[in-house]
Write a protein that holds these residues in place. Structure first.
Motif, PDB file in Angstrom:
ATOM      1  N   UNK A 120      12.687  -1.611  -7.178  1.00 40.30           N
ATOM      2  CA  UNK A 120      12.647  -0.592  -8.226  1.00 40.30           C
ATOM      3  C   UNK A 120      11.445  -0.745  -9.145  1.00 40.30           C
ATOM      4  N   UNK A 121      10.965  -1.942  -9.301  1.00 36.55           N
ATOM      5  CA  UNK A 121       9.858  -2.145 -10.243  1.00 36.55           C
ATOM      6  C   UNK A 121       8.577  -1.454  -9.779  1.00 36.55           C
ATOM      7  N   UNK A 122       8.539  -1.085  -8.522  1.00 33.37           N
ATOM      8  CA  UNK A 122       7.364  -0.361  -8.034  1.00 33.37           C
ATOM      9  C   UNK A 122       7.362   1.101  -8.483  1.00 33.37           C
ATOM     10  N   UNK A 165      -1.007  -1.572  -4.470  1.00 32.30           N
ATOM     11  CA  UNK A 165      -0.206  -2.011  -5.609  1.00 32.30           C
ATOM     12  C   UNK A 165       0.048  -3.500  -5.491  1.00 32.30           C
ATOM     13  N   UNK A 166      -0.283  -4.214  -6.543  1.00 26.88           N
ATOM     14  CA  UNK A 166      -0.014  -5.657  -6.535  1.00 26.88           C
ATOM     15  C   UNK A 166       1.050  -5.948  -7.568  1.00 26.88           C
ATOM     16  N   UNK A 199      -3.023  -4.464 -14.140  1.00 27.94           N
ATOM     17  CA  UNK A 199      -2.785  -3.127 -13.571  1.00 27.94           C
ATOM     18  C   UNK A 199      -4.052  -2.501 -13.034  1.00 27.94           C
ATOM     19  N   UNK A 200      -5.152  -3.032 -13.415  1.00 23.56           N
ATOM     20  CA  UNK A 200      -6.366  -2.372 -12.967  1.00 23.56           C
ATOM     21  C   UNK A 200      -7.107  -3.143 -11.890  1.00 23.56           C
ATOM     22  N   UNK A 201      -6.519  -4.258 -11.517  1.00 20.63           N
ATOM     23  CA  UNK A 201      -7.235  -5.092 -10.544  1.00 20.63           C
ATOM     24  C   UNK A 201      -7.495  -4.356  -9.243  1.00 20.63           C
ATOM     25  N   UNK A 202      -6.596  -3.518  -8.886  1.00 19.88           N
ATOM     26  CA  UNK A 202      -6.735  -2.851  -7.596  1.00 19.88           C
ATOM     27  C   UNK A 202      -7.481  -1.544  -7.716  1.00 19.88           C
ATOM     28  N   UNK A 249       0.855  -1.185   0.000  1.00 21.20           N
ATOM     29  CA  UNK A 249       0.000   0.000   0.000  1.00 21.20           C
ATOM     30  C   UNK A 249       0.890   1.232   0.000  1.00 21.20           C
ATOM     31  N   UNK A 250       0.589   2.084  -0.977  1.00 23.99           N
ATOM     32  CA  UNK A 250       1.331   3.338  -1.060  1.00 23.99           C
ATOM     33  C   UNK A 250       0.473   4.434  -0.441  1.00 23.99           C
TER      34      UNK A 250
END
Lengths: 355, 355
Positions: free
Chosen positions: A210-212, A164-165, B342-345, A149-150
């Motif tokens: 980093x991928x986040x 974010x998943x 990307x849209x699941x959340x 969670x951001x």
DNA sequence: CTAAGCACACTATACTATAGAGTGCTAAAA
DNA sequence: TTTTAGCACTCTATAGTATAGTGTGCTTAG
């Protein structure tokens, strides 16, 4: 020609009769009013003069008179008696406002609905946002595997969050590093400053998580951009159809369409340096479409440098006394509400306008 | 009497002519259609029989025919040719949907607007919420002196936050204790379970930051309660005014008012066990007010057990082929969009309905 | 300065006449 | 038997006409 007391009395009576009946007012109707001690002939003379003075208009030779824009203006500025809200009205306004509201956009919608209800006219509400809000702080919370969670805190006291998943397995320690990097590099920036170069720089120093970064950056940019725009809501447009002057569907449609677009965008500018309640009568209006439509607007304080505005739109013939009284009371109550400590904080909110 | 191929052809032509002109259709107009090889007299006979069979109606003896509800039904179920979306239409729908949307309520509003735009009719969109969501986790972030951010994660993948300002000086350690207590006692509960007794219990074990508890609990209850209700949006109501059958302001107003209330509330029930696109023709309608108004609805998947629904409202005479095609395409595109990772959340969102 | 009376202007309403569109039926044609 | 042409009839929508009602402006008297 002089505007005698009697002329004012006559004009006021005409405006008020016209407001309540929506029909041109004849000399007889005025003469028959309880405290009018002159005959219809005398009134007729006065009316003739008021007409040449520009305060009244005649739809055609043998009809009664209706107030001109100047007539309304004079009425609103000088003749109108203050309408006193009944205890009931005041009470129900307060009660309605007291409901808990979490976000600015939600609240604007609610306020617009309430104002519309209270005035039986279409209402708009706007919350101007503080310009130039930036990110004060990022926070990352690990919320299960692959789920983060951001939380983004902005300088204007708003907080937004995003789940974010990602299939990346990030641990507490990586997130700590990442949030440190984010807080070091991405706070205090305007949305335009989130460039691809910055993205690259942040990513290279972000470590394992980093991928986040791309997701975070996109989200942040989006949020900041939305902060810049005002928050508006329109409610009760249908109520306009209840007004006799909008029995013509085309006309109603034209006005309501305009309401969605121009007016909303222009009103903040109109109210820029105004305070208190402003009445814009018909032709004084910015938009050509709203020529025989009046607008009443009031400002209120939200706190945190934000400004709110509520207004209604209706026929030039609307009951200004009632409308301004209710609107002012609303604005006052809202300002008071926002001044209370429990309501000072309003978490994130945003809307988009299109159609 | 039998429903011959020719009768079907005639019926179809009549429905389509009526759809495009909104005027009763006469035998001559049908006979003059490009691929109609019979004279007006023959058509007249067919029309007479279609009338006794209940598929057509006559406003008065010497007017053309208009389709009855049964006629529309037959048309929609059997006669209507599938409307093929042009590349342009499909493209613009997709493009519109692709815009980033953060919250469910925001998205529903946007979808309603888009659907309304695409069909030129009032549109509604509903996102049913998963019943019985509870709190999965609480998180408290210290964000400056006297300022705490509460982050609440729900079991349905939504996250909401609130900024709390209190004159109490709480440090990291107190917050840690408090959040542990919260997570131990207040997770997994239904909104009804947040009783004053619970509040007391939590407060007594919450340590120094106990004064935060009431605010947190109130907020949480509120959030959970909102989770239970569906998320709806109505858009483009004004477009109804563009339809000739609603030139009568009173009628338009009646229908639109109903649209705000009953229909919205009833539609989910109607669609309970339906799938695909459903057309509800005039009198088949639930509400008496919507007697000569048709409704077209489609479902789509949001994921996380949530169901979406989009629909439009229009005159019984609306262009079913176009409308159903566009609606189905919309639903499909939306389902696809939600299936993308990307849209699941979709973080927190809520609305209120009143007026 | 105010009021009464009256001729005149104009609209809104009801009423009438007419043109146009569409039907249903009959009888002839295919 | 099916299709078509012809025609009388019905009904509506539209324009045109007459009329009642409302309101004005002016003139004249109190």
């Amino acid at each position: 020609m002089e505007l005698t007391e009697r002329k004012k009395r006559v004009l006021r009576s005409i405006v008020e009769l016209y407001i309540s009946t929506a029909e041109p007012v004849g000399s007889k109707a005025v003469a028959e009013l309880p405290d009018m001690k002159y005959s219809s002939a005398t009134i007729r003379n006065e009316m003739a003069e008021l007409t040449t003075m520009g305060y009244l208009e005649q739809p055609h030779t043998s009809a009664g008179r209706i107030p001109s824009a100047a007539g309304y203006r004079l009425y609103v500025d000088e003749l109108m008696a203050g309408y006193r809200l009944s205890m009931d009205e005041a009470h129900s306004i307060n009660e309605a406002i007291e409901a808990k509201m979490q976000r600015v956009d939600e609240m604007m919608e609610r306020v617009a609905k309430l104002v519309s209800q209270a005035t039986d006219l279409p209402a708009i509400s706007v919350a101007s946002r503080q310009r130039g809000a930036t990110v004060k702080r990022f926070e990352l919370i690990l919320a299960g595997q692959g789920t983060v969670i951001l939380v983004v805190m902005l300088t204007n006291e708003e907080v937004v969050n995003k789940l974010i998943k990602l299939p990346v397995l990030a641990g507490e320690s990586e997130l700590k590093i990442l949030s440190a990097v984010l807080n070091a590099t991405m706070t205090g920036l305007a949305p335009e400053e989130f460039t691809p170069e910055l993205l690259e720089r942040v990513m290279s120093s972000a470590g394992e998580a980093a991928s986040l970064v791309p997701v975070i950056m996109e989200f942040t940019t989006e949020v900041l951009r939305k902060q810049g725009s005002a928050n508006m809501a329109v409610a009760g447009q249908l109520r306009l159809l209840g007004q006799p002057e909008y029995r013509d569907v085309d006309k109603a449609q034209r006005v309501l369409t305009t309401l969605d677009e121009e007016t909303l965008a222009n009103l903040p500018a109109v109210m820029q340096n105004q305070s208190g309640t402003k009445v814009i009568v018909g032709p004084e209006n910015v938009s050509q479409e709203l020529k025989d439509t009046s607008v009443v607007i009031t400002k209120f304080d939200i706190g945190d440098g934000m400004q709110g505005m509520i207004g209604v739109v209706g026929p030039t013939r609307m009951d200004y006394a009632k409308v301004t009284a209710r609107l002012s009371y609303f604005a006052e109550s809202l300002s008071k509400m926002f001044a209370k400590p429990e309501h000072t904080e309003l978490p994130a909110g945003k809307t988009e306008e299109e159609e």
